[in-house]
Design a protein around this motif. Structure first.
Motif, short mmCIF file in Angstrom:
data_model
loop_
_atom_site.label_atom_id
_atom_site.label_comp_id
_atom_site.label_asym_id
_atom_site.label_seq_id
_atom_site.Cartn_x
_atom_site.Cartn_y
_atom_site.Cartn_z
N UNK A 98 0.82 -1.22 0.00
CA UNK A 98 0.00 0.00 0.00
C UNK A 98 0.85 1.27 0.00
N UNK A 99 2.09 1.16 0.45
CA UNK A 99 2.90 2.34 0.75
C UNK A 99 3.42 3.01 -0.52
N UNK A 100 3.24 4.33 -0.60
CA UNK A 100 3.64 5.08 -1.79
C UNK A 100 4.91 5.90 -1.56
N UNK A 137 -27.17 10.14 -3.25
CA UNK A 137 -26.10 10.40 -4.22
C UNK A 137 -24.74 10.53 -3.56
N UNK A 138 -24.52 9.83 -2.45
CA UNK A 138 -23.25 9.92 -1.73
C UNK A 138 -22.25 8.92 -2.29
N UNK A 139 -21.03 9.39 -2.55
CA UNK A 139 -19.95 8.53 -3.04
C UNK A 139 -18.70 8.77 -2.19
N UNK A 140 -18.01 7.69 -1.89
CA UNK A 140 -16.70 7.75 -1.24
C UNK A 140 -15.68 7.23 -2.24
N UNK A 141 -14.69 8.05 -2.57
CA UNK A 141 -13.59 7.61 -3.44
C UNK A 141 -12.39 7.39 -2.52
N UNK A 142 -11.98 6.12 -2.29
CA UNK A 142 -10.99 5.81 -1.25
C UNK A 142 -9.54 5.93 -1.73
N UNK A 143 -9.20 7.12 -2.23
CA UNK A 143 -7.84 7.32 -2.76
C UNK A 143 -6.91 7.77 -1.63
N UNK A 144 -6.84 7.00 -0.54
CA UNK A 144 -6.04 7.38 0.62
C UNK A 144 -4.56 7.39 0.29
N UNK A 145 -4.13 6.51 -0.59
CA UNK A 145 -2.73 6.51 -1.07
C UNK A 145 -2.73 6.51 -2.59
N UNK A 146 -3.58 7.34 -3.18
CA UNK A 146 -3.70 7.40 -4.62
C UNK A 146 -4.66 6.34 -5.13
N UNK A 195 -3.26 6.87 -10.66
CA UNK A 195 -2.98 8.24 -10.26
C UNK A 195 -2.55 8.24 -8.80
N UNK A 196 -1.23 8.29 -8.58
CA UNK A 196 -0.71 8.20 -7.21
C UNK A 196 -0.87 9.52 -6.45
#
Length: 498
Positions: free
Chosen positions: A103-105, A340-349, A356-357
């Protein structure tokens, strides 16, 4: 006549020992968690010494709790979290730093160097992988550059670099075997999947000496023998070494071209068997090796997600919105219908198919009616949306449709998530009644190698199937909202083209 196989499933959150009888039936499982080491920069690490100690302990416990004499164990298999990268001393076997978790970027800067970026196309054409800090090439380079002992050992030709499987095999065999299998090697971004060898140019570009890398073996090869620190009076052989997602593909019996599975873990791997001829993706997924058996390799298309089950962990441990993952199903069902709620879980890209990092996590579409239940449901639904993105990309690459999606992993016990997954991907979703498909795959591979069983072993696998129920208008509306939310978090840096 020995009656048992032990499988080790070394995953992101912990280590499992699985004990199988001669019919291939799982009779006992023991688990131990390990620390998730996250610093103030968001770097994610594991302690390899803790993991190895846990491997030995879960083997000891599973035999004791099942009341099985160690002398009755014929051999063992290993499945592992894949891109997590370890550096250790060849002479002592001791790790020289905490492992860098997949997971680590932290190695993003290495991939963005002009000296590396200029070779991105060559890297992809040889390894099948998009240039990314997700893969071990950059992680291993970071270890060499930033850990003094690793740099010194590399200079003296005493450094070992590898993924968790090769580290465990090295330790279990007392350093006699420094090996990995084709599935794990193909995920390092250092291995030419067409010539089936470490790529000298790519290793040089990342500053990695090929002598520090393990020998690559068939997944069902003999990886040496082990007493597991004295548990077994007579050493048992290690077979069936595979990365966890590849092992799950094997365990799901997706051994024909076109068959597809998704493993729901901390992250997720969506994998399609494409047979003996590789296909380079044009739609944001990657090409890897499924496994090697008896001198022949098979290939897969794969998309990886950093945050699926980890989103639920975030809800529990960081947001403190739930006490356990089991609460999410009831909360999702109680949420306001079709908000219409959305969560985009780009916590580490974002991983596949966006790569897309720099993307940042986002909650989109909140209003005054948004409560805990709606946020929990959005967290569950983002898992299904991400997996659907990848299935659609694979279908574009093969010019055909996935007939059904076989799934496994802890979150597949959530009925709301599974029905929503079937609705959004618009395919039947076949849920294995057992969660431990990675461990099962490694065990089955080992059992085949040791002639413990034949193809009939798959007859023990039972599945529950979910069929699509959502109408097309609602489905299209929901997917459009998801794509808008993803576009918003990718806007600053833009989608990285293949």
């Amino acid at each position: 006549m020995k009656d048992y196989i032990i499988s080790i499933d070394q995953s992101t959150q912990g280590t499992k020992a699985l004990l199988f009888d001669r019919q291939g039936i799982l009779i006992k499982r023991c688990d131990m968690p390990h620390r998730q080491i996250v610093n103030d920069k968001g770097w994610v690490s594991h302690d390899p010494e803790e993991i190895y100690g846990n491997v030995i302990e879960v083997i000891r416990r599973v035999l004791k709790e099942a009341k099985v004499d160690p002398s009755q164990v014929a051999g063992m298999g290993i499945s592992n979290q894949r891109e997590t990268s370890v550096a250790w001393n060849r002479a002592t076997g001791e790790s020289v730093a905490n492992a860098i978790v997949w997971q680590c970027a932290r190695a993003t800067e290495i991939c963005e160097r002009n000296t590396i970026k200029v070779h991105a196309k060559d890297i992809r054409q040889r390894t099948g992988l998009q240039l990314s800090p997700y893969f071990p090439a950059a992680k291993m380079a970071w270890l060499i550059e930033n850990v003094k002992e690793a740099k010194e050992l590399a200079t003296n030709k005493n450094l070992c670099l590898g993924t968790i499987d090769s580290y465990l095999v090295f330790r279990l065999t007392g350093g006699k075997t420094f090996g990995t299998d084709y599935s794990n090697a193909s995920r390092t971004q250092l291995f030419d999947i067409f010539r089936l060898k470490w790529d000298e140019d790519i290793c040089n570009w990342f500053g990695i000496d090929m002598e520090a890398l393990p020998q690559v073996l068939d997944s069902n090869a003999d990886f040496g023998s082990t007493t597991c620190e004295g548990i077994f009076e007579n050493p048992i052989p290690i077979h069936g070494v595979m990365g966890d997602s590849h092992a799950a593909l094997f365990g799901q019996n997706c051994r024909s071209a076109g068959m597809t599975k998704a493993t729901y873990g901390t992250g997720s791997s969506i994998m399609m068997n494409i047979g003996t001829k590789p296909v380079l993706s044009k739609h944001g997924v990657v090409t890897s090796l499924a496994w090697g058996m008896n001198g022949k390799v098979e290939y897969v298309l794969e998309g990886n997600l950093n945050y699926t089950g980890a989103v639920i962990t975030w809800l529990k441990d960081d947001m403190e919105l739930i006490q356990s993952a089991k609460e999410t199903e009831g909360l999702a069902k109680s949420a306001i219908k079709d908000d219409s709620l959305y969560l985009v879980p780009a916590f580490t890209g974002l991983g596949a198919p966006y790569w897309n990092s720099h993307a940042k996590a986002s909650i989109v579409g909140m209003d005054r009616t948004t409560r805990k239940a709606e946020l929990v449901r959005a967290a569950l639904e983002c898992i299904a949306y991400q997996i659907t993105d990848i299935v659609n990309a694979m279908e574009e690459d093969i010019g055909g449709q996935v007939q059904s999606l076989r799934v496994d992993g802890g979150p597949t016990g959530n009925q709301y998530l599974m029905q929503f997954q079937s609705d959004i991907v618009e395919r039947p979703v076949e849920v294995s009644e057992v969660e431990e498909l990675s461990g099962i795959g490694a065990a089955f591979m080992a059992g085949f190698a040791l002639q413990m069983w034949d193809e009939g072993v798959y007859d023990t696998m039972k599945r529950v199937t979910y069929q699509p129920q959502m109408n097309e208008e609602m489905r299209s509306q929901k997917i459009a909202g998801w794509k808008d939310a993803v576009a918003g978090v990718c806007k600053k840096k833009g989608k990285q083209k293949l």
